[in-house]
Structure formats: structure tokens, C-alpha cells
Design a protein around this motif. Structure first.
Motif, PDB file in Angstrom:
ATOM      1  N   PRO A  39      59.103   7.500  -7.471  1.00 38.12           N
ATOM      2  CA  PRO A  39      57.916   7.759  -6.639  1.00 38.12           C
ATOM      3  C   PRO A  39      58.259   7.717  -5.155  1.00 38.12           C
ATOM      4  CG  PRO A  39      57.858   5.518  -7.480  1.00 38.12           C
ATOM      5  CD  PRO A  39      59.043   6.177  -8.123  1.00 38.12           C
ATOM      6  N   LEU A  40      57.629   8.576  -4.380  1.00 35.34           N
ATOM      7  CA  LEU A  40      57.799   8.636  -2.925  1.00 35.34           C
ATOM      8  C   LEU A  40      56.446   8.343  -2.292  1.00 35.34           C
ATOM      9  CD1 LEU A  40      59.978  11.879  -2.682  1.00 35.34           C
ATOM     10  CD2 LEU A  40      60.747   9.506  -2.800  1.00 35.34           C
ATOM     11  N   ARG A  41      56.362   7.233  -1.536  1.00 31.71           N
ATOM     12  CA  ARG A  41      55.090   6.799  -0.952  1.00 31.71           C
ATOM     13  C   ARG A  41      55.317   6.319   0.480  1.00 31.71           C
ATOM     14  NH1 ARG A  41      52.633   2.731  -5.444  1.00 31.71           N
ATOM     15  NH2 ARG A  41      50.723   3.099  -4.222  1.00 31.71           N
ATOM     16  N   ARG A  42      54.236   6.365   1.257  1.00 26.91           N
ATOM     17  CA  ARG A  42      54.291   5.811   2.610  1.00 26.91           C
ATOM     18  C   ARG A  42      54.316   4.286   2.563  1.00 26.91           C
ATOM     19  NH1 ARG A  42      52.532   9.087   6.900  1.00 26.91           N
ATOM     20  NH2 ARG A  42      52.011  11.228   6.291  1.00 26.91           N
ATOM     21  N   ARG A  43      54.489   3.697   3.735  1.00 23.54           N
ATOM     22  CA  ARG A  43      54.487   2.230   3.786  1.00 23.54           C
ATOM     23  C   ARG A  43      53.110   1.657   3.480  1.00 23.54           C
ATOM     24  NH1 ARG A  43      58.190   0.686   9.114  1.00 23.54           N
ATOM     25  NH2 ARG A  43      60.153   1.592   8.327  1.00 23.54           N
ATOM     26  N   ASP A  44      52.058   2.433   3.789  1.00 22.97           N
ATOM     27  CA  ASP A  44      50.716   1.961   3.503  1.00 22.97           C
ATOM     28  C   ASP A  44      50.293   2.235   2.063  1.00 22.97           C
ATOM     29  OD1 ASP A  44      50.531   4.685   3.603  1.00 22.97           O
ATOM     30  OD2 ASP A  44      49.017   4.772   5.182  1.00 22.97           O
ATOM     31  N   GLY A  45      51.189   2.761   1.230  1.00 23.57           N
ATOM     32  CA  GLY A  45      50.885   3.013  -0.167  1.00 23.57           C
ATOM     33  C   GLY A  45      50.367   4.407  -0.469  1.00 23.57           C
ATOM     34  N   GLN A  46      50.168   5.236   0.547  1.00 17.04           N
ATOM     35  CA  GLN A  46      49.659   6.583   0.317  1.00 17.04           C
ATOM     36  C   GLN A  46      50.733   7.425  -0.373  1.00 17.04           C
ATOM     37  OE1 GLN A  46      48.397   8.596   3.841  1.00 17.04           O
ATOM     38  NE2 GLN A  46      47.893  10.503   2.785  1.00 17.04           N
ATOM     39  N   TRP A  47      50.296   8.200  -1.366  1.00 20.66           N
ATOM     40  CA  TRP A  47      51.230   8.996  -2.165  1.00 20.66           C
ATOM     41  C   TRP A  47      51.726  10.203  -1.385  1.00 20.66           C
ATOM     42  CZ3 TRP A  47      53.741   8.552  -6.726  1.00 20.66           C
ATOM     43  CH2 TRP A  47      53.377   7.487  -7.557  1.00 20.66           C
ATOM     44  N   LEU A  48      53.033  10.435  -1.475  1.00 23.55           N
ATOM     45  CA  LEU A  48      53.636  11.665  -0.970  1.00 23.55           C
ATOM     46  C   LEU A  48      54.028  12.585  -2.118  1.00 23.55           C
ATOM     47  CD1 LEU A  48      55.975  10.140   1.768  1.00 23.55           C
ATOM     48  CD2 LEU A  48      53.813  11.351   2.140  1.00 23.55           C
ATOM     49  N   GLY A  49      54.623  12.030  -3.157  1.00 24.89           N
ATOM     50  CA  GLY A  49      55.058  12.811  -4.309  1.00 24.89           C
ATOM     51  C   GLY A  49      56.013  11.993  -5.152  1.00 24.89           C
ATOM     52  N   ALA A  50      56.870  12.687  -5.884  1.00 24.43           N
ATOM     53  CA  ALA A  50      57.839  12.013  -6.748  1.00 24.43           C
ATOM     54  C   ALA A  50      59.040  12.925  -6.933  1.00 24.43           C
ATOM     55  CB  ALA A  50      57.218  11.662  -8.092  1.00 24.43           C
ATOM     56  N   LEU A  51      60.206  12.295  -7.053  1.00 25.29           N
ATOM     57  CA  LEU A  51      61.462  12.991  -7.332  1.00 25.29           C
ATOM     58  C   LEU A  51      61.790  12.770  -8.798  1.00 25.29           C
ATOM     59  CD1 LEU A  51      63.698  14.658  -5.974  1.00 25.29           C
ATOM     60  CD2 LEU A  51      64.893  12.524  -5.477  1.00 25.29           C
ATOM     61  N   LEU A  52      61.988  13.842  -9.565  1.00 22.01           N
ATOM     62  CA  LEU A  52      62.170  13.767 -11.008  1.00 22.01           C
ATOM     63  C   LEU A  52      63.559  14.282 -11.371  1.00 22.01           C
ATOM     64  CD1 LEU A  52      58.730  15.319 -11.969  1.00 22.01           C
ATOM     65  CD2 LEU A  52      59.264  12.905 -11.739  1.00 22.01           C
ATOM     66  N   PHE A  53      64.254  13.551 -12.256  1.00 23.77           N
ATOM     67  CA  PHE A  53      65.571  13.942 -12.735  1.00 23.77           C
ATOM     68  C   PHE A  53      65.516  14.034 -14.253  1.00 23.77           C
ATOM     69  CE2 PHE A  53      66.626  11.655  -8.746  1.00 23.77           C
ATOM     70  CZ  PHE A  53      67.241  12.711  -8.080  1.00 23.77           C
ATOM     71  N   SER A  54      65.725  15.237 -14.791  1.00 23.06           N
ATOM     72  CA  SER A  54      65.794  15.444 -16.232  1.00 23.06           C
ATOM     73  C   SER A  54      67.227  15.213 -16.693  1.00 23.06           C
ATOM     74  CB  SER A  54      65.328  16.859 -16.574  1.00 23.06           C
ATOM     75  OG  SER A  54      65.454  17.107 -17.954  1.00 23.06           O
ATOM     76  N   CYS A  55      67.446  14.274 -17.610  1.00 27.80           N
ATOM     77  CA  CYS A  55      68.800  13.879 -17.984  1.00 27.80           C
ATOM     78  C   CYS A  55      68.824  13.462 -19.449  1.00 27.80           C
ATOM     79  CB  CYS A  55      69.308  12.725 -17.096  1.00 27.80           C
ATOM     80  SG  CYS A  55      68.164  11.319 -17.003  1.00 27.80           S
ATOM     81  N   GLN A  56      70.038  13.445 -20.019  1.00 27.91           N
ATOM     82  CA  GLN A  56      70.212  13.031 -21.401  1.00 27.91           C
ATOM     83  C   GLN A  56      70.408  11.522 -21.539  1.00 27.91           C
ATOM     84  OE1 GLN A  56      69.776  14.726 -24.042  1.00 27.91           O
ATOM     85  NE2 GLN A  56      69.706  16.811 -23.228  1.00 27.91           N
ATOM     86  N   ARG A  57      70.864  10.875 -20.444  1.00 31.45           N
ATOM     87  CA  ARG A  57      71.082   9.427 -20.489  1.00 31.45           C
ATOM     88  C   ARG A  57      70.435   8.775 -19.279  1.00 31.45           C
ATOM     89  NH1 ARG A  57      74.562   7.562 -16.767  1.00 31.45           N
ATOM     90  NH2 ARG A  57      75.885   9.094 -15.665  1.00 31.45           N
ATOM     91  N   ALA A  58      70.053   7.541 -19.454  1.00 28.40           N
ATOM     92  CA  ALA A  58      69.455   6.799 -18.342  1.00 28.40           C
ATOM     93  C   ALA A  58      70.542   6.407 -17.349  1.00 28.40           C
ATOM     94  CB  ALA A  58      68.743   5.553 -18.874  1.00 28.40           C
ATOM     95  N   PRO A  59      70.222   6.340 -16.069  1.00 31.23           N
ATOM     96  CA  PRO A  59      71.245   5.964 -15.086  1.00 31.23           C
ATOM     97  C   PRO A  59      71.649   4.499 -15.243  1.00 31.23           C
ATOM     98  CG  PRO A  59      69.076   6.117 -14.062  1.00 31.23           C
ATOM     99  CD  PRO A  59      68.912   6.638 -15.450  1.00 31.23           C
TER     100      PRO A  59
END
Length: 451
Positions: free
Chosen positions: A125-145
Motif C-alpha cells: 500500500p502507498l499512503r500519505r503520512r496522514d493516512g490518505q490513500w494514494l494507491g498500491a504497488l502489486l507484484f504477481s509472483c509464484q513465490r512469496a518474497p
């Protein structure tokens, strides 16, 4: 003399150096478009994923995808993932980094997960310091990091959110400052001028890719089910009527014809023998009709196979040029009856075909004016008139949904040649400048508000 010993490479130090370099580039981006492109493509240096996507909150949806310069907003995958992100945004864990799977999707959306995404999806998740939503970065993968990879991605997450928030703030703040410091009369004058300009009548227009295609091409289709042995001409080669174009494999036909001829010879011999015996034997006389039928059937088979052998060499139906793909793609390829192999068309008897994207579609009536700006000569456009408008959108060569339009050129021109491409400008009805500039925002608002 002792050789110099190369110290062992520290992979953790290398990854940290890559993170610092990537973070520096993230903070140096000048706009949100460049920031999104950087995040979905260059983040592979930190984590090996199959696909990366950037989702923007506030109804903007998926704006960036790895490997693509532009995302089609109306694509089924983009709409489906946008619905999932809006659902996940409302969950209690939405503000935390989380590895998701199909079990985290709503029940009605789970069936499409294997079609679009890998087994796991990393949610950053990508959010401001005040908690307001900006968006999210998503990674589709076969294994968890792993733990180390996840720590690096979280640092990239913080830098990305900070850079995103800074770009949004730097874009709005100067405008607000200028409006606050301007006198009231100047602001009113500007607003009045904008209202007058918004009421000016202008003509709607839209740009779309166009191509010059043959107006009435002769389609060369496979006359029988066979394998292409040779292509006897090259693409765009000038040909004459009756000239050989395609040779189909005739070995199977030759074998079947030889067998049919032997069957015909045997049937004729049996018929002759029965006719001689019929003079003295009533039983042989009764078999004459059946043997004659067999002889006629064998002769029909021979005639049919001989006709197929003649059709195995495909000839040009008219004068023109051969329009088809690379000949090597056809050699050895099996074709079915009626399958199109190539077209033969007059290179100067052409029309204009336009692929109008769904997002740019405007009201166009038959007879609307069209201008084609060729890529080779953009300074002198060709005039055309709209003749037909596709009633539904179809996928184009680049995967985007578009309407297929056809237009006839207003006059003969030496530059008209099949295969040339360019940009077509289509003119619609007149409307207010306000409607012309805000056409897309109004369409988006209509969909969102249900007007």
C-alpha cells in the motif's frame, strides 16, 4: 609475485546499493507518469516477479503495468483488478504489506484469478503520512518474497509514497498560491473570459491510426485441404492474371489418382467381360447394370482427382499485386478448404481504413470529412469521406478495443498505394468548446454517477 585476491562479493551490499540508486531515481521523477513506469519496471532489480502493476486510489484504477507503455482502461483484466483493489482497500489489513492469493478475492471473482495472475500477489500500500490513500504497488509472483527482499521492498514502498505525495503537492500548491495572491477583479475577469471561451462553437475532431487498404481485393482461398508446398511470388509483387501463385502438395493426390485409375481399368475390364458373357448367360446379363454403375463411379473419382490436381496449382484471378505475409510462414503449413492464403488487388484502387479507439469515439455520420496524414508525407494530407462505421468494437493489432471505419478518397492521387499508414483526423458535428474539452471527464462522470 603473489596474484591479487578478489574479495568475495557481498550480495546484501549489492542489493542495498541497487535500492539506494532506485530510491534516488524515484525521488528525482518529475511527474506521476514517469514515477509509475519506473516502479513497475525497474523494481525487478530487488525482487523477481512475473508482473508488476500500479493501482491508483480514488477511482483512477490500474494506471501502469510492467512491459506496457500505456494501459487500456477498458480492458477486462484492468477492470477486474480495479474491483479487487477497491475491495482490498476496505479491509482491516489494507494498510499493511501482505501476500494475497485467490482466497482473498471475493467469491464471484476467484474463477478469473488463474487466468490473469500468478499464484501469489504481493500487496504494497502507498499512503500519505496522514493516512490518505494514494494507491498500491502489486507484484504477481509464484513465490512469496524472503525476509531480506521484503525489507528492501518496504523501504522502496516508503520512498515511493513520499515521492508520490510530493508530486501531488507540488502540482497543486503553486496554483493555490497564485489564486490567493491575485486581486478579486483579476480573478473575476479571468473567470468571465473562460466562460466566454467555453461557449464558443467548435467542430469536434479525433485522431486515430489509419491505413490504405485495397478497395475490392480478389481473395485467393485454398481450393482443397492440403499442405502448401511453395509460394511462387513475393509479397507486393506485381502479377498478371493466370500467373501461378501457390503450389499445393500433390503427392497424396497423385497416389489417390493412380489408385482410382487402376480401379477404373479393373471396372472396365469386368464390364467388357460381363457384356461378352451376357450373350449366352442370363446371370451375367443381370450384372451388367451394377458393373456399369461401378465403372461410372470409378470414372467420376478419376475426374474428381484430376480436377483437384489442376486446382493444386493456384493461379492469379486478376492483375494486381500479391498481398500476404512472409512466404516462409506458409511453406509446409496445412490449409483447410476455403482458408485465405493471399489477396490480389490493384495497388492504386484503394480505400482508407481507420481504427478508432473506444475512448476517443465521437458521433460520426456517413459523409463526414476525413484527412489522412501519411507517415511518409505528413505535410500534405489526403482528403477522404467516411462511408461505413463499425457497429461494435473489436480488438486491434495492439490489443486495444477500437471501431473499424472505412472511408473513400475524394480524388485520385499518385501517393495512394496499398500498405501506407498514417494518422487519420475525423471531423464530427459542432459543439461548445466546454463540451469538447470536457468530453472525457463528463463521460467518466456519467459512468460513475449513473446519469
Amino acid at each position: 609475485m603473489n596474484a591479487a585476491v578478489t574479495p568475495p562479493r557481498d550480495k546484501r551490499a549489492e542489493r542495498m546499493a541497487l535500492l539506494l540508486q532506485l530510491e534516488r531515481r524515484v525521488r528525482g521523477e518529475a511527474d506521476l507518469s514517469g514515477l509509475g513506469f519506473l516502479l513497475v519496471n525497474d523494481s525487478r532489480q530487488l525482487f523477481d516477479y512475473q508482473e508488476a502493476l500500479l493501482w491508483q486510489a480514488g477511482g483512477a484504477g490500474v494506471s501502469h503495468c510492467s512491459g506496457l507503455s500505456q494501459v487500456e482502461a477498458n480492458a477486462p483484466f484492468v477492470l477486474w483488478l480495479g474491483r479487487l483493489c477497491e475491495h482490498w482497500q476496505t479491509q482491516p489489513w489494507a494498510g499493511e504489506t501482505r501476500v494475497l492469493s485467490s482466497a482473498d478475492a471475493p467469491a464471484q471473482e476467484r474463477s478469473q484469478w488463474p487466468e490473469y495472475l500468478a499464484a501469489q500477489l504481493l500487496w504494497l500500500p502507498l499512503r500519505r503520512r496522514d493516512g490518505q490513500w494514494l494507491g498500491a504497488l502489486l507484484f504477481s509472483c509464484q513465490r512469496a518474497p524472503g525476509t531480506a527482499e521484503l525489507a528492501l521492498l518496504q523501504l522502496l514502498q516508503d520512498a515511493s509514497a513520499h515521492a508520490w505525495a510530493g508530486l501531488q503537492g507540488s502540482r497543486r500548491k503553486p496554483l493555490l498560491q497564485r489564486l490567493c495572491h491575485r486581486p478579486r477583479k483579476a480573478v473575476l475577469a479571468i473567470v468571465a473570459a473562460l466562460l466566454v471561451l467555453a461557449l464558443l462553437p467548435v467542430r469536434q475532431s479525433v485522431l486515430a491510426p489509419g491505413e490504405i487498404v485495397a478497395r475490392e481485393p480478389a481473395v485467393l482461398r485454398a481450393p482443397l485441404q492440403a499442405v502448401v508446398e511453395r509460394i511462387l511470388v513475393q509479397p507486393n509483387q506485381a502479377i498478371r492474371q493466370g500467373e501461378p501463385l501457390v503450389q499445393l502438395d500433390r503427392r497424396e493426390l497423385d497416389s489417390r489418382l493412380e489408385s482410382a485409375r487402376q480401379t477404373l481399368t479393373a471396372a472396365e475390364a469386368q464390364l467388357r467381360q460381363a457384356r461378352q458373357q451376357a450373350l449366352f448367360d442370363e446371370r451375367a446379363k443381370a450384372q451388367l447394370a451394377e458393373l456399369q454403375t461401378r465403372r461410372d463411379q470409378a470414372r467420376a473419382d478419376v475426374d474428381y482427382l484430376e480436377g483437384n490436381l489442376e486446382r493444386s496449382l493456384m493461379l492469379a484471378p486478376r492483375d494486381g499485386v500479391a498481398i500476404f505475409d512472409d512466404p516462409s510462414d506458409w511453406i509446409g503449413r496445412p490449409v483447410s478448404l476455403g482458408e485465405r492464403i493471399m489477396q490480389v488487388a490493384d495497388p492504386h484502387d484503394a480505400r482508407l481504413e481507420v481504427q478508432l479507439p473506444v475512448a476517443d469515439a465521437i458521433a460520426l455520420a456517413p459523409g463526414a470529412q476525413v484527412r489522412l496524414f501519411l507517415n511518409s508525407q505528413p505535410g500534405s494530407p489526403l482528403l477522404a469521406t467516411l462511408q461505413r462505421h463499425g457497429y461494435r468494437a473489436t480488438p486491434g493489432s495492439d490489443g486495444t478495443m477500437a471501431y473499424r471505419l472505412q472511408a473513400a478518397f475524394s480524388e485520385d492521387d499518385a501517393r495512394l498505394r496499398v500498405g501506407l499508414k498514417g494518422t487519420a483526423k475525423l471531423y464530427g458535428e459542432r459543439t461548445l468548446l466546454f463540451n469538447y474539452l470536457l468530453r472525457r471527464p463528463l463521460a467518466a462522470a456519467r459512468v460513475y454517477l449513473g446519469w
